[in-house]
Design a protein around this motif. Sequence first.
Motif, PDB file in Angstrom:
ATOM      1  N   LYS A 185       3.725   1.509  -1.381  1.00  0.00           N
ATOM      2  CA  LYS A 185       4.210   1.618  -2.757  1.00  0.00           C
ATOM      3  C   LYS A 185       3.149   2.283  -3.634  1.00  0.00           C
ATOM      4  O   LYS A 185       3.470   3.116  -4.494  1.00  0.00           O
ATOM      5  CB  LYS A 185       4.565   0.236  -3.303  1.00  0.00           C
ATOM      6  CG  LYS A 185       4.930   0.206  -4.772  1.00  0.00           C
ATOM      7  CD  LYS A 185       6.195   0.990  -5.080  1.00  0.00           C
ATOM      8  CE  LYS A 185       6.608   0.803  -6.535  1.00  0.00           C
ATOM      9  NZ  LYS A 185       7.824   1.584  -6.883  1.00  0.00           N
ATOM     10  N   VAL A 186       1.894   1.944  -3.413  1.00  0.00           N
ATOM     11  CA  VAL A 186       0.800   2.573  -4.161  1.00  0.00           C
ATOM     12  C   VAL A 186       0.757   4.073  -3.871  1.00  0.00           C
ATOM     13  O   VAL A 186       0.628   4.897  -4.782  1.00  0.00           O
ATOM     14  CB  VAL A 186      -0.549   1.923  -3.816  1.00  0.00           C
ATOM     15  CG1 VAL A 186      -1.711   2.718  -4.423  1.00  0.00           C
ATOM     16  CG2 VAL A 186      -0.579   0.484  -4.308  1.00  0.00           C
TER      17      VAL A 186
ATOM     18  N   ILE B 187      -7.465   6.973  -6.888  1.00  0.00           N
ATOM     19  CA  ILE B 187      -7.040   6.059  -7.952  1.00  0.00           C
ATOM     20  C   ILE B 187      -8.055   6.071  -9.086  1.00  0.00           C
ATOM     21  O   ILE B 187      -7.702   6.164 -10.273  1.00  0.00           O
ATOM     22  CB  ILE B 187      -6.849   4.636  -7.403  1.00  0.00           C
ATOM     23  CG1 ILE B 187      -5.663   4.592  -6.427  1.00  0.00           C
ATOM     24  CG2 ILE B 187      -6.637   3.634  -8.544  1.00  0.00           C
ATOM     25  CD1 ILE B 187      -5.498   3.277  -5.698  1.00  0.00           C
TER      26      ILE B 187
ATOM     27  N   MET C  42       1.713   3.882 -14.783  1.00  0.00           N
ATOM     28  CA  MET C  42       0.837   3.977 -13.624  1.00  0.00           C
ATOM     29  C   MET C  42      -0.626   3.875 -14.047  1.00  0.00           C
ATOM     30  O   MET C  42      -1.420   3.187 -13.394  1.00  0.00           O
ATOM     31  CB  MET C  42       1.061   5.286 -12.866  1.00  0.00           C
ATOM     32  CG  MET C  42       0.274   5.354 -11.550  1.00  0.00           C
ATOM     33  SD  MET C  42       0.226   6.995 -10.796  1.00  0.00           S
ATOM     34  CE  MET C  42      -1.023   7.795 -11.820  1.00  0.00           C
TER      35      MET C  42
ATOM     36  N   VAL D  24      -4.473  -3.789  -4.389  1.00  0.00           N
ATOM     37  CA  VAL D  24      -3.536  -3.817  -3.266  1.00  0.00           C
ATOM     38  C   VAL D  24      -4.118  -3.083  -2.069  1.00  0.00           C
ATOM     39  O   VAL D  24      -4.087  -3.577  -0.928  1.00  0.00           O
ATOM     40  CB  VAL D  24      -2.188  -3.181  -3.673  1.00  0.00           C
ATOM     41  CG1 VAL D  24      -1.344  -2.874  -2.437  1.00  0.00           C
ATOM     42  CG2 VAL D  24      -1.428  -4.108  -4.605  1.00  0.00           C
ATOM     43  N   VAL D  25      -4.651  -1.889  -2.302  1.00  0.00           N
ATOM     44  CA  VAL D  25      -5.210  -1.096  -1.204  1.00  0.00           C
ATOM     45  C   VAL D  25      -6.388  -1.825  -0.557  1.00  0.00           C
ATOM     46  O   VAL D  25      -6.532  -1.837   0.674  1.00  0.00           O
ATOM     47  CB  VAL D  25      -5.655   0.288  -1.714  1.00  0.00           C
ATOM     48  CG1 VAL D  25      -6.379   1.064  -0.618  1.00  0.00           C
ATOM     49  CG2 VAL D  25      -4.440   1.084  -2.200  1.00  0.00           C
TER      50      VAL D  25
ATOM     51  N   THR E  18       0.838  -1.208   0.000  1.00  0.00           N
ATOM     52  CA  THR E  18       0.000   0.000   0.000  1.00  0.00           C
ATOM     53  C   THR E  18       0.867   1.249   0.000  1.00  0.00           C
ATOM     54  O   THR E  18       0.535   2.249  -0.654  1.00  0.00           O
ATOM     55  CB  THR E  18      -0.931   0.009   1.224  1.00  0.00           C
ATOM     56  OG1 THR E  18      -1.838  -1.102   1.129  1.00  0.00           O
ATOM     57  CG2 THR E  18      -1.733   1.301   1.287  1.00  0.00           C
TER      58      THR E  18
ATOM     59  N   SER F 276       8.009   0.773   2.171  1.00  0.00           N
ATOM     60  CA  SER F 276       7.156  -0.351   1.773  1.00  0.00           C
ATOM     61  C   SER F 276       7.889  -1.690   1.861  1.00  0.00           C
ATOM     62  O   SER F 276       7.252  -2.745   1.898  1.00  0.00           O
ATOM     63  CB  SER F 276       6.639  -0.143   0.345  1.00  0.00           C
ATOM     64  OG  SER F 276       7.653  -0.352  -0.621  1.00  0.00           O
TER      65      SER F 276
ATOM     66  N   GLU G 169      -4.542  -2.870 -10.464  1.00  0.00           N
ATOM     67  CA  GLU G 169      -3.637  -3.550  -9.524  1.00  0.00           C
ATOM     68  C   GLU G 169      -3.436  -2.713  -8.272  1.00  0.00           C
ATOM     69  O   GLU G 169      -3.422  -3.241  -7.155  1.00  0.00           O
ATOM     70  CB  GLU G 169      -2.298  -3.819 -10.202  1.00  0.00           C
ATOM     71  CG  GLU G 169      -1.308  -4.574  -9.335  1.00  0.00           C
ATOM     72  CD  GLU G 169       0.007  -4.831 -10.040  1.00  0.00           C
ATOM     73  OE1 GLU G 169       0.924  -5.360  -9.384  1.00  0.00           O
ATOM     74  OE2 GLU G 169       0.122  -4.485 -11.235  1.00  0.00           O
ATOM     75  N   MET G 170      -3.289  -1.409  -8.445  1.00  0.00           N
ATOM     76  CA  MET G 170      -3.099  -0.515  -7.302  1.00  0.00           C
ATOM     77  C   MET G 170      -4.323  -0.544  -6.389  1.00  0.00           C
ATOM     78  O   MET G 170      -4.198  -0.631  -5.162  1.00  0.00           O
ATOM     79  CB  MET G 170      -2.838   0.903  -7.797  1.00  0.00           C
ATOM     80  CG  MET G 170      -1.496   1.066  -8.501  1.00  0.00           C
ATOM     81  SD  MET G 170      -1.362   2.606  -9.467  1.00  0.00           S
ATOM     82  CE  MET G 170      -1.496   3.838  -8.154  1.00  0.00           C
TER      83      MET G 170
END
Length: 234
Positions: A5-6, A47, A18, A28-29, A3, A122, A24-25
């Motif tokens: 990293k996001v 996002i 991005m 992850v969250v 997270t 991260s 994908e982002m």
Amino acid sequence: MLTLKVLSLLLSYPEAEMLEALDEMASVVEQENLLQENHKKSVLALIDSYRGVDLLNIQEQYVALFDRGRFLSLHIFEHVHGESRDRGQAMVNLLQMYEAHGFEMSTHELPDYIPLFLEFLSQQEQAEAVQLLHDAMPVLSLLGARLTERGSDFHVVFDALAGFAGEPEAFNEIRQQASTEGEDETLVNMDEIWEEEAVSFMGAGDACKSQSDAVSPITITPRDEYLKAQNRSF
């Protein structure tokens, strides 16, 4: 802690890669569930705001917001030390910490660049990441408050970081400062700034001087000194 990293990607200069990774982002969250629920929803909304946008347009908006003044600079130590030699030594200490953890910088950015710092965190154990992030929260909270005052959605990233690591002791004073300070006059005074602060990172003090193990490499100046420094005119 992907997270973080996001969040690093969300604060970085927008690139096509991005935009291709938005699903994908978001996943992850959602799945890692590292953030408080209200902050998680806000980050997911940020996002989603990138879906279907024009890349050149959002790149221009990013530069206009973060790269045309000091108030919203994404370099931690610029808000504490300006371009003084103290900033250079602080970055040397931070770089030493990265190297001690086996973290290799694959970017031209300076060590105190917030997206790079978040990428490093991260990859660490959560307890250490929380402590290091909390050490930087006086600056991060000020940036978040300034973004809120400007009506920028990017404030949700800094709100999420505060929720994860804890607000700084001086949070109310920081928020008050952001609501009452004047315009960022960096560009207006740029010639004068360069004359007064012609000190580079590579020219900083004794680059071989190591930090004490007991001192965080991102320790921010004491609250009173920090607020006084932030209130100075550039």
